[in-house]
Structure formats: structure tokens, C-alpha cells
Scaffold this active site. Sequence first.
Site, PDB file in Angstrom:
ATOM      1  N   ASP A  52       0.857  -1.186   0.000  1.00  0.00           N
ATOM      2  CA  ASP A  52       0.000   0.000   0.000  1.00  0.00           C
ATOM      3  C   ASP A  52       0.894   1.238   0.000  1.00  0.00           C
ATOM      4  O   ASP A  52       2.050   1.178   0.443  1.00  0.00           O
ATOM      5  CB  ASP A  52      -0.930   0.026   1.216  1.00  0.00           C
ATOM      6  CG  ASP A  52      -2.188   0.854   0.981  1.00  0.00           C
ATOM      7  OD1 ASP A  52      -3.234   0.275   0.641  1.00  0.00           O
ATOM      8  OD2 ASP A  52      -2.108   2.087   1.124  1.00  0.00           O
ATOM      9  N   SER A  53       0.342   2.358  -0.466  1.00  0.00           N
ATOM     10  CA  SER A  53       1.118   3.604  -0.488  1.00  0.00           C
ATOM     11  C   SER A  53       0.986   4.389   0.814  1.00  0.00           C
ATOM     12  O   SER A  53       1.739   5.332   1.054  1.00  0.00           O
ATOM     13  CB  SER A  53       0.664   4.484  -1.658  1.00  0.00           C
ATOM     14  OG  SER A  53      -0.707   4.821  -1.521  1.00  0.00           O
TER      15      SER A  53
ATOM     16  N   CYS B  52     -13.627  -0.070  -8.508  1.00  0.00           N
ATOM     17  CA  CYS B  52     -14.746   0.591  -7.829  1.00  0.00           C
ATOM     18  C   CYS B  52     -15.154   1.860  -8.571  1.00  0.00           C
ATOM     19  O   CYS B  52     -15.836   2.719  -8.011  1.00  0.00           O
ATOM     20  CB  CYS B  52     -14.395   0.893  -6.371  1.00  0.00           C
ATOM     21  SG  CYS B  52     -12.933   1.921  -6.149  1.00  0.00           S
TER      22      CYS B  52
ATOM     23  N   ASP C 173      -6.743  -4.539  -6.048  1.00  0.00           N
ATOM     24  CA  ASP C 173      -7.974  -3.818  -5.682  1.00  0.00           C
ATOM     25  C   ASP C 173      -7.664  -2.336  -5.515  1.00  0.00           C
ATOM     26  O   ASP C 173      -7.637  -1.815  -4.399  1.00  0.00           O
ATOM     27  CB  ASP C 173      -8.545  -4.408  -4.386  1.00  0.00           C
ATOM     28  CG  ASP C 173      -9.842  -3.755  -3.960  1.00  0.00           C
ATOM     29  OD1 ASP C 173     -10.504  -3.132  -4.802  1.00  0.00           O
ATOM     30  OD2 ASP C 173     -10.186  -3.849  -2.766  1.00  0.00           O
TER      31      ASP C 173
END
Length: 399
Positions: free
Chosen positions: A250-251, A339, A299
Site C-alpha cells: 500500500d502507499s 470501484c 484492488d
Amino acid sequence: MLQVSIKRGREKRIRGFHPWVYKHEILSFSRKPKPGELCIVRDYRGGFLAKGYINPESYISVRILTFKKEEEIDYDFFVRRISEALEYRRSLVPEDCTAFRLIHSEGDYLPGLIVDYYSGYLVVQVTTLGMEVLKEKVVRALIDVVKPKGIYEKSTVPTRELEGLPLVEKPLYGEIPERVVILENGIKFNVQIVGGQKTGYFLDQRENKLLFSREFVSEGDRVLDAFCHLGGFGLHAAVIGKASEVVALDSSQLALDLARENAALNGVEDRFTFVKGDAFKVLKEMSLKGEKFDSIVIDPPAFAKSKKVLEQAKRGYKELFLRGLKMLKPGGSIVVCSCSHHVTPPILEEILQSAAFDTRTPLKVLYTTYQSKDHPFVLQIPESRYLKCIFARSFPWEV
């Protein structure tokens, strides 16, 4: 009450339970409208269609609350709506889950209102001017129906600014902890209510995470969870799927810190490697190093927030899917998600197909899924089906 007449031919869509009236569909007003006030929608002949609230400056000028002529939009109305929503969630959310979406805007015919439940606490998000005007009644009804320990408002979405509203984050009722521990499919998660992303957690992937861990992860697997946030897919893989190693990427350092805590909460921290960085760069570096995984989840956040950037978004998704497929072992599984409501299921399939062609990865699609059932989409609003996930498995041979 303000009367809003719509143009001839536009009434059919409203009679079909579409909950929006667009600005260009309005024929006339009975008087000058006050932004946010309640109104009655009528056809061009004066026949009753619905009741809702209006913001004449918004592209979606009227959002409908009820199609019943006799129903008043008062405190009792919100008690009924919230009670219906709570009963529905109790019927579908399993006992090993203590967090769920209680109110999903148009999905519960309460447009402009999001309410998430976290182990006895509520996080409220108000996105429209009309619902802002009604907020006091909503909060009172939530207190009386749900009886929460506390209610926290986290109305920080950019769409509020389009409605002429400031961004707001504050307690509304009771004592609000900065963090709360929830159960999702029996797995513990520390959720950051104050200062975290969205309302604190992404509840719309609950069923997809369970499906992934049960059917696409085997004991001893090596799993990549890209855009891991609080470690949702990775923790499901480790705890339920019994994966031996999870690489969580993750960032956000805050997200990774919480993901690390969550792994420790569930006693699987020794199986996790946490990587901070830009997914495009990190996945490229990993694939160039020859990293391989049995299962991969990609995702990302919404790339296509407007239709004008759809082509750019498609290129971004494809780049990620290419890097993932290059690291997928023969016979391995990949889950790709979007999304962005502009990325329809056929578009997502097309992107994955193109990436599979370029990497010469033969894939079989086993499921296409959407958001969890506590985030229902409205049949009449295709864009409310915003989350799409493709579960695919590669064939167990190399080409």
C-alpha cells in the site's frame, strides 16, 4: 410544499422508481425553490409522482424519498426507513461480523446518506444539501432505532462541495473512540474511525474476501495483496485460507501500520511482509525480479472518477493487471477489482483479457461479483453497481 412539474415524457422513468429528477427535466416550479427543501414531484398534467428534496443548482435537482402520496417526510419516516434497513442487515450479516453498512443512500431510498456500523458505533456521511437539512431528524431516529454507543460524522467526500457544503468531521452523539475493533468473517480488524479513510474501513468487499480465502487460497500459498489498505484480503488469506506468506502492498503508511497491528491481533504477523510504495513501480520491480505468487489480489482505488478520464484509467488498470499476471504461477488465481462505476463489467473483462493476451496467460473466469449485499445497488441506476471483481484462475501449464 414546493411543487415541481417535470416535462412530458419524463414521468415514465419516475413511475418506474428511478429516484432522481435531472435539472433539464424540470418544466416549472410552483414558486422559487429554496435549496435543500422538501418538494412534491408532479407530471406535466399535475399528477402526483413522488416526494423528495431539491437543490436547483445541482445536475440531479430532485432526489426522491418516497413514492407514496400520503407519506410525510418527518421523524417517523426516518424511524421506519432505518428500522427497515436494520432488519434487512440483521437478516444477512453473519454473527461473526460486527461491522456492516446500515444505510446505503439510494439503495435504502435515503439518498445522500451513508451510515456504517462498527461494533456499536455509527459513522455517518451526508453527501447532499437536502439530507444535510434533514440531518437532525436522521440522527434522532438513528439514536432511537439503533441505540448506538456513539455517532461520528465523517462528511468529507468532494461531492459535498458540488452541493455547496463544507467538509465536516465531528462527533454527533456519545463518546467516540479513535479506533474500534471489529470482526469481519471472524477476523479482528482495528478500524481508525477518527482520521481514517472513508468511514474507517471498506465494508463492501466482505463477501468477496470470504470467497477469495475459501476458494482461491490453499494452505501454504504465497499471496500478494496489492492496495491492501488494512490488510483485508491478505488477512483472510492467512487466517481462513492458511496462506504461508502474504505480501501486503500500500502507499499509505497509516494503512500499513494498521494492517500490521491487525495481523498481530490475529496471530499471523510472522506470515506478513509489508511493502510501502506506489503499486505501479513496486509491482514492476517485483515482476522484473522474478517474484511468483499462487494468488494475487489487485484492488485499486477509483481511477475513473469521470467519464473523460476513462481511457487513461483503462491504461492504468491494464498496467497493474499485466504486472500481476507476469507474477502469477501456472494454476494460480488472480482477483482484479474496480470501484469506478464508469468501468462496467464488460470493460473490466476487456482490460483483463487484453492483459492476459499480452502476457500469454490462459485464464478461466470463475466468478464476477459486486459489492456486498449490505451495499445494494438500485436496478434503475446502473452506476450504483460501482464495485466489480473478476475471480480468475490460470491454467496449470505454461505457453
